[in-house]
Design a protein around this motif. Structure first.
Motif, PDB file in Angstrom:
ATOM      1  N   GLU A 187      -4.999  -5.158  -1.541  1.00  0.00           N
ATOM      2  CA  GLU A 187      -3.968  -4.557  -2.377  1.00  0.00           C
ATOM      3  C   GLU A 187      -2.772  -4.194  -1.499  1.00  0.00           C
ATOM      4  O   GLU A 187      -2.920  -3.484  -0.511  1.00  0.00           O
ATOM      5  CB  GLU A 187      -4.505  -3.303  -3.065  1.00  0.00           C
ATOM      6  N   PRO A 188      -1.574  -4.672  -1.835  1.00  0.00           N
ATOM      7  CA  PRO A 188      -0.396  -4.408  -0.984  1.00  0.00           C
ATOM      8  C   PRO A 188      -0.106  -2.917  -0.867  1.00  0.00           C
ATOM      9  O   PRO A 188      -0.270  -2.161  -1.829  1.00  0.00           O
ATOM     10  CB  PRO A 188       0.737  -5.146  -1.699  1.00  0.00           C
ATOM     11  N   LEU A 189       0.325  -2.504   0.307  1.00  0.00           N
ATOM     12  CA  LEU A 189       0.737  -1.119   0.517  1.00  0.00           C
ATOM     13  C   LEU A 189       2.114  -0.923  -0.105  1.00  0.00           C
ATOM     14  O   LEU A 189       3.062  -1.646   0.207  1.00  0.00           O
ATOM     15  CB  LEU A 189       0.789  -0.807   2.007  1.00  0.00           C
ATOM     16  N   THR A 190       2.219   0.049  -0.978  1.00  0.00           N
ATOM     17  CA  THR A 190       3.483   0.340  -1.641  1.00  0.00           C
ATOM     18  C   THR A 190       4.160   1.536  -0.984  1.00  0.00           C
ATOM     19  O   THR A 190       3.543   2.263  -0.196  1.00  0.00           O
ATOM     20  CB  THR A 190       3.260   0.648  -3.124  1.00  0.00           C
ATOM     21  N   THR A 191       5.428   1.722  -1.319  1.00  0.00           N
ATOM     22  CA  THR A 191       6.145   2.889  -0.795  1.00  0.00           C
ATOM     23  C   THR A 191       5.475   4.181  -1.246  1.00  0.00           C
ATOM     24  O   THR A 191       5.330   5.123  -0.462  1.00  0.00           O
ATOM     25  CB  THR A 191       7.612   2.869  -1.270  1.00  0.00           C
ATOM     26  N   GLY A 192       5.040   4.204  -2.500  1.00  0.00           N
ATOM     27  CA  GLY A 192       4.342   5.386  -3.006  1.00  0.00           C
ATOM     28  C   GLY A 192       3.039   5.638  -2.271  1.00  0.00           C
ATOM     29  O   GLY A 192       2.705   6.781  -1.945  1.00  0.00           O
ATOM     30  N   GLY A 193       2.300   4.550  -2.003  1.00  0.00           N
ATOM     31  CA  GLY A 193       1.040   4.702  -1.276  1.00  0.00           C
ATOM     32  C   GLY A 193       1.262   5.196   0.132  1.00  0.00           C
ATOM     33  O   GLY A 193       0.493   6.027   0.645  1.00  0.00           O
ATOM     34  N   SER A 194       2.296   4.694   0.775  1.00  0.00           N
ATOM     35  CA  SER A 194       2.614   5.138   2.125  1.00  0.00           C
ATOM     36  C   SER A 194       3.020   6.610   2.147  1.00  0.00           C
ATOM     37  O   SER A 194       2.579   7.378   3.011  1.00  0.00           O
ATOM     38  CB  SER A 194       3.733   4.270   2.698  1.00  0.00           C
ATOM     39  N   GLU A 233       5.059  -8.782   6.389  1.00  0.00           N
ATOM     40  CA  GLU A 233       4.992 -10.015   5.626  1.00  0.00           C
ATOM     41  C   GLU A 233       4.374  -9.767   4.271  1.00  0.00           C
ATOM     42  O   GLU A 233       4.810 -10.264   3.254  1.00  0.00           O
ATOM     43  CB  GLU A 233       4.198 -11.056   6.396  1.00  0.00           C
ATOM     44  N   LYS A 234       3.342  -8.942   4.269  1.00  0.00           N
ATOM     45  CA  LYS A 234       2.659  -8.629   3.024  1.00  0.00           C
ATOM     46  C   LYS A 234       3.521  -7.804   2.105  1.00  0.00           C
ATOM     47  O   LYS A 234       3.614  -8.031   0.907  1.00  0.00           O
ATOM     48  CB  LYS A 234       1.363  -7.881   3.340  1.00  0.00           C
ATOM     49  N   SER A 235       4.197  -6.807   2.670  1.00  0.00           N
ATOM     50  CA  SER A 235       5.057  -5.929   1.884  1.00  0.00           C
ATOM     51  C   SER A 235       6.214  -6.703   1.268  1.00  0.00           C
ATOM     52  O   SER A 235       6.608  -6.479   0.129  1.00  0.00           O
ATOM     53  CB  SER A 235       5.584  -4.800   2.763  1.00  0.00           C
ATOM     54  N   GLU A 236       6.802  -7.632   2.045  1.00  0.00           N
ATOM     55  CA  GLU A 236       7.930  -8.375   1.573  1.00  0.00           C
ATOM     56  C   GLU A 236       7.535  -9.355   0.480  1.00  0.00           C
ATOM     57  O   GLU A 236       8.266  -9.567  -0.492  1.00  0.00           O
ATOM     58  CB  GLU A 236       8.592  -9.120   2.747  1.00  0.00           C
ATOM     59  N   SER A 237       6.352  -9.987   0.633  1.00  0.00           N
ATOM     60  CA  SER A 237       5.905 -10.934  -0.376  1.00  0.00           C
ATOM     61  C   SER A 237       5.539 -10.225  -1.664  1.00  0.00           C
ATOM     62  O   SER A 237       5.560 -10.813  -2.734  1.00  0.00           O
ATOM     63  CB  SER A 237       4.694 -11.702   0.154  1.00  0.00           C
ATOM     64  N   ALA A 238       5.184  -8.924  -1.566  1.00  0.00           N
ATOM     65  CA  ALA A 238       4.837  -8.154  -2.757  1.00  0.00           C
ATOM     66  C   ALA A 238       6.079  -7.822  -3.545  1.00  0.00           C
ATOM     67  O   ALA A 238       6.012  -7.492  -4.696  1.00  0.00           O
ATOM     68  CB  ALA A 238       4.077  -6.899  -2.369  1.00  0.00           C
TER      69      ALA A 238
END
Length: 377
Positions: free
Chosen positions: A162-169, A372-377
């Motif tokens: 599951e991609p790390l989101t700004t909210g999750g961070s 890379e993961k964050s950007e692709s999300a």
């Protein structure tokens, strides 16, 4: 005439010394208003050689300058470069922020204390100093763990993660600060306490008291800030390196089926990706271990065999832990290729050349963040 029959000794409110230097002890220069915080154990030791105060003071000036400047630059570059403002990099910024605050608040008082060869800023500020050191150190430890967990999520789980989101961070950051604050407050309310350390140039937790209840705080706290993060880091990096090794194996098999020697360039074949990542993992865990183990050893020695703890011995915890705030920007930021590119653009005088390091940069990027993961999300 007994020790306490001497009016000068009664006025100084100090305990009799058992050291061979007579009544000259490391506590002699301590202001009266904090003598109630000094454990009787320290009265048996003679004053430390002034050379040690000079060396520690000089070390702290150098480390303080490098840490404050280095972490400030990391924060400034990350927050002013749009391509770097990703959820994963928020964790790197939080690490730099906690390290910046640690040295900004820690090194000036310690340098002053080294100059006067004792703590001169009063009892209350001694407690605040120890509290802030514990708070920022714990935040740094747990932020490093979150960064490693994000690496594990990207490299081991891959596209299924599951991609790390700004909210999750942000939730991870707020959780870290909240829980750490809760753990660092109990010494103000009787569960352990913050006291001057044996060298009298800094303050920390009380590991010399004979109270079992006080010891329980240090035992539980050491699990929270040392044992669990350490073993979690080792566990996560083991599977990260294992996943990269499996990926390299698959690439070699694919190259064999295609009838080519390797799918990688000749330059990148010189050192395998798993070896490079293993070096990154080993360096990260080793630096973490070197930074925080001295404090653990000092605290546990004080609780289990305090006769072995000397004022000089108590210095090393502060020295190694504060050095951690200097090399964190190097390990977690400067190794990031996009950060180096941004640094070269914004501050050319501090830039790290990246020419001819495309392959190394690729590995560093994979092992440092999940961009890379964050950007692709």
């Amino acid at each position: 005439m007994s020790y306490w029959d001497n009016p000068a000794n009664m006025a100084s409110n100090t305990l009799p010394s058992t050291n061979p230097y007579g009544n000259y002890t490391v506590v002699d220069t301590v202001p009266k208003e904090i003598l109630h915080m000094v454990d009787p154990h320290w009265y048996q030791f003679p004053p430390m050689n002034p050379l040690w105060y000079g060396l520690v003071g000089f070390f702290m000036v150098v480390m303080g300058f490098l840490s404050v400047c280095g972490n400030f630059v990391v924060i400034w570059v990350f927050m002013n470069t749009k391509s770097l403002r990703t959820p994963a990099n928020l964790l790197v910024v939080n690490l730099a922020f906690s390290d910046f605050l640690m040295m900004f608040t820690m090194f000036p008082p310690m340098v002053i204390s080294c100059y006067w060869q004792t703590w001169t800023m009063g009892a209350f500020f001694c407690e605040i100093y120890a509290f802030l050191g514990s708070l920022f150190g714990c935040v740094s430890i747990w932020t490093m763990l979150w960064i490693t967990l994000d690496r594990y999520n990207v490299i081991v789980k891959g596209v299924s993660a599951e991609p790390l989101t700004t909210g999750g961070s942000m939730m991870r950051i707020l959780f870290t600060w909240g829980v750490t604050l809760a753990w660092c407050l109990p010494p103000f309310f009787g569960w352990n306490r913050y006291v001057p350390e044996g060298n009298m140039t800094a303050c920390g937790t009380d590991y010399l008291t004979e109270d079992v209840f006080s010891h329980s705080y240090l035992y539980v706290y050491s699990v929270f800030v040392y044992f669990f993060p350490l073993f979690a880091n080792i566990y996560l990096y083991f599977f990260i390196v294992k996943a990269v090794a499996n990926h390299e194996k698959q690439m070699r098999e694919q190259a064999k089926k295609m009838g080519v020697k390797s799918l990688r360039s000749e330059e990148s074949q010189k050192t395998s990706a798993e070896c490079r990542l293993a070096k990154v993992a080993l360096m990260t865990v080793s630096l973490w271990f070197m930074a925080w183990t001295p404090y653990l050893v000092i605290n546990y020695t004080g609780m289990l065999n305090k006769a072995s703890v000397t004022p000089l011995f108590s210095i090393w915890g502060s020295v190694f832990a504060k050095a951690n705030a200097v090399y964190n920007p190097i390990v977690y930021a400067i190794s990031h290729p996009k950060y180096r590119a941004a640094l070269e653009k914004k501050l050319p005088c501090l830039s790290c050349t990246t020419e001819g390091r495309d392959n190394q940069s690729e590995v560093a990027s994979t092992s440092t963040t999940s961009n890379e993961k964050s950007e692709s999300a």
